[in-house]
Design an enzyme around this catalytic site. Structure first.
Site, mmCIF file in Angstrom:
data_model
loop_
_atom_site.group_PDB
_atom_site.id
_atom_site.type_symbol
_atom_site.label_atom_id
_atom_site.label_comp_id
_atom_site.label_asym_id
_atom_site.label_seq_id
_atom_site.Cartn_x
_atom_site.Cartn_y
_atom_site.Cartn_z
ATOM 1 N N ALA A 267 2.639 -13.179 18.315
ATOM 2 C CA ALA A 267 1.988 -12.166 17.185
ATOM 3 C C ALA A 267 1.390 -12.871 16.257
ATOM 4 C CB ALA A 267 3.086 -11.349 16.784
ATOM 5 N N ASP A 269 -0.246 -15.944 16.289
ATOM 6 C CA ASP A 269 -1.485 -16.240 16.779
ATOM 7 C C ASP A 269 -2.492 -15.260 17.135
ATOM 8 O OD1 ASP A 269 -0.145 -18.656 17.014
ATOM 9 O OD2 ASP A 269 0.606 -18.451 19.088
HETATM 10 P P1 ADP Z 1 4.694 -15.335 13.539
HETATM 11 O O1 ADP Z 1 4.615 -15.082 15.018
HETATM 12 O O2 ADP Z 1 3.622 -16.674 13.190
HETATM 13 O O3 ADP Z 1 6.015 -15.508 13.093
HETATM 14 P P2 ADP Z 1 4.960 -12.723 12.534
HETATM 15 O O4 ADP Z 1 6.240 -12.500 13.283
HETATM 16 O O5 ADP Z 1 5.026 -12.516 11.084
HETATM 17 O O6 ADP Z 1 4.100 -14.336 12.777
HETATM 18 O O7 ADP Z 1 4.052 -11.698 13.031
HETATM 19 C C1 ADP Z 1 2.397 -11.718 12.525
HETATM 20 C C2 ADP Z 1 1.712 -10.580 12.495
HETATM 21 O O8 ADP Z 1 1.893 -9.892 13.725
HETATM 22 C C3 ADP Z 1 2.434 -9.603 11.492
HETATM 23 O O9 ADP Z 1 1.998 -9.714 10.265
HETATM 24 C C4 ADP Z 1 2.146 -8.185 11.915
HETATM 25 O O10 ADP Z 1 0.831 -7.997 11.493
HETATM 26 C C5 ADP Z 1 2.226 -8.254 13.619
HETATM 27 N N1 ADP Z 1 3.641 -7.883 13.942
HETATM 28 C C6 ADP Z 1 4.499 -8.993 14.302
HETATM 29 N N2 ADP Z 1 5.688 -8.217 14.576
HETATM 30 C C7 ADP Z 1 5.547 -6.798 14.835
HETATM 31 C C8 ADP Z 1 6.144 -5.954 14.912
HETATM 32 N N3 ADP Z 1 7.396 -5.827 15.478
HETATM 33 N N4 ADP Z 1 5.586 -4.412 14.841
HETATM 34 C C9 ADP Z 1 4.266 -4.402 14.429
HETATM 35 N N5 ADP Z 1 3.310 -5.652 13.995
HETATM 36 C C10 ADP Z 1 4.019 -6.880 14.386
#
Ligand code: ADP
Length: 333
Positions: A267, A269
């Site tokens: 997500a 990336d």
């Molecule tokens: P990483 O994968 O780097 O840990 P995150 O988990 O914070 O990053 O997710 C990055 C972005 O992806 C979030 O800011 C959001 O925009 C989207 N995202 C991630 N998980 C969800 C979810 N369960 N529902 C909706 N959007 C999501």
């Protein structure tokens, strides 16, 4: 022709357990999936129509060839990839345990990605509008020197520097080294994307945690800006909650989109790929443009990134779930 974006980093194979709620040792089977955060970003940018190159080293083995084919089929320029006759492509076995935590077991002792040398850099690909990297190739030598050389050359060539640390604690010898290494990069970075957990990690012991969480994140962003005033745009992602962003003169707060999330791998990336794409489409992939543009344009870019991140969670795996514009439009219409 200079590329829009060049991503440098590790490319590896994730073997994802086919059963849930087990450790890697307990899993009965695994499915092969291409991985490596900067490589995922490259594929994401390519799917969204960008001219993008990936730089990294894999093994001269079936997995390394599979990775190269996966990236090039997605439209990524893989001419700068290197293939080690001596060392194998890194493998990571991954499972989801009962407590929701992921269990990892890495096979890279060393992996070909760690043996990438500065002499193996493809200088042409470092003539680029934006250069994106992560922290995993900063862990071991010689890939550490290679990453630092590429960063320096790209910067000398006028590239906008984008960094997503993508912290993987299990790969570092100590968390103190990880923290120090990530912070050492920030004076050279223009666009920083960190997750909320990474912001906590960077300020462990330096900033009090606060409730609500967003209050802490805002304080963390302010602190980052104080320490590194060069950071033109800081974005902190918070999973399903969405993200926060800041440029020197403006702060933005964005809620996550409501989607049926089935796998959040990649997500972050997807989010970075979306952000770089929207900035490219708005002609904002330069430090000057990013620093001066109307904040509404930044809001637009982060909003698009939020959509790509959300979309990425609706399918299994990272690379298979990175969308094209048409897929995004159909999904959110
Ligand atoms: P990483 O994968 O780097 O840990 P995150 O988990 O914070 O990053 O997710 C990055 C972005 O992806 C979030 O800011 C959001 O925009 C989207 N995202 C991630 N998980 C969800 C979810 N369960 N529902 C909706 N959007 C999501």
């Amino acid at each position: 022709m200079p590329t829009d974006v060049t991503c440098l980093g590790e490319a590896l194979i994730d073997f994802v357990a086919t059963t849930a709620d087990v450790t890697v040792g307990e899993a009965e089977g695994f499915v092969k999936a291409p991985g490596g955060a900067p490589a995922n970003v490259a594929v994401g940018v390519a799917r969204l129509g960008g001219n993008v190159a990936f730089l990294g080293k894999v093994g001269e083995d079936p997995f390394g060839r599979f990775l190269e084919k996966t990236f090039s089929s997605a439209g990524v320029d893989t001419g700068g990839m290197r293939f080690s006759p001596e060392y194998r492509t890194s493998l990571a076995f991954v499972s989801r345990q009962k407590n929701g935590e992921r269990s990892f077991c890495f096979f890279r002792n060393p992996g070909a990605d760690m043996t990438y040398t500065p002499e193996e850099l493809d200088g042409e690909k470092l003539v680029t509008q934006a250069f994106h990297f992560g922290s995993i190739t900063l862990i071991d030598e010689p890939s550490r020197q290679t990453t630092l050389s590429a960063l320096r050359i790209a910067k000398e060539n006028g590239a906008l520097i984008s960094f997503d640390p993508n912290l993987r604690p299990a790969l570092w010898k100590s968390l103190e080294t990880a923290q120090a290494t990530i912070l050492e990069q920030l004076p050279h970075v223009d666009l920083l994307k960190v997750s909320a957990e990474e912001l906590h990690f960077l300020f462990k012991g330096r900033l009090p945690t606060e409730e609500p969480e967003r209050k802490f994140l805002r304080r963390g962003i302010k602190e980052l800006r104080k320490l590194f005033p060069n950071l033109a745009l800081i974005v902190v992602t918070q999973g399903a909650e969405g993200c926060l962003w800041q440029r020197e003169d403006c702060f933005g707060n964005m809620q996550g989109l409501k989607v049926n999330a089935i796998d959040t791998t990649g997500a972050g990336d997807g989010f970075v790929a979306g952000l770089l794409t929207s900035l490219r489409e708005q002609n904002l992939l330069t430090l000057e443009a990013l620093s001066k543009t109307d904040s509404a344009n930044l809001h637009h870019a982060v909003q698009f990134a939020n959509k790509v991140g959300a979309f990425t969670t609706t399918r299994l795996g990272a690379i298979p779930s990175l969308p094209t514009h048409a897929e995004l439009d159909a999904f959110f219409s």
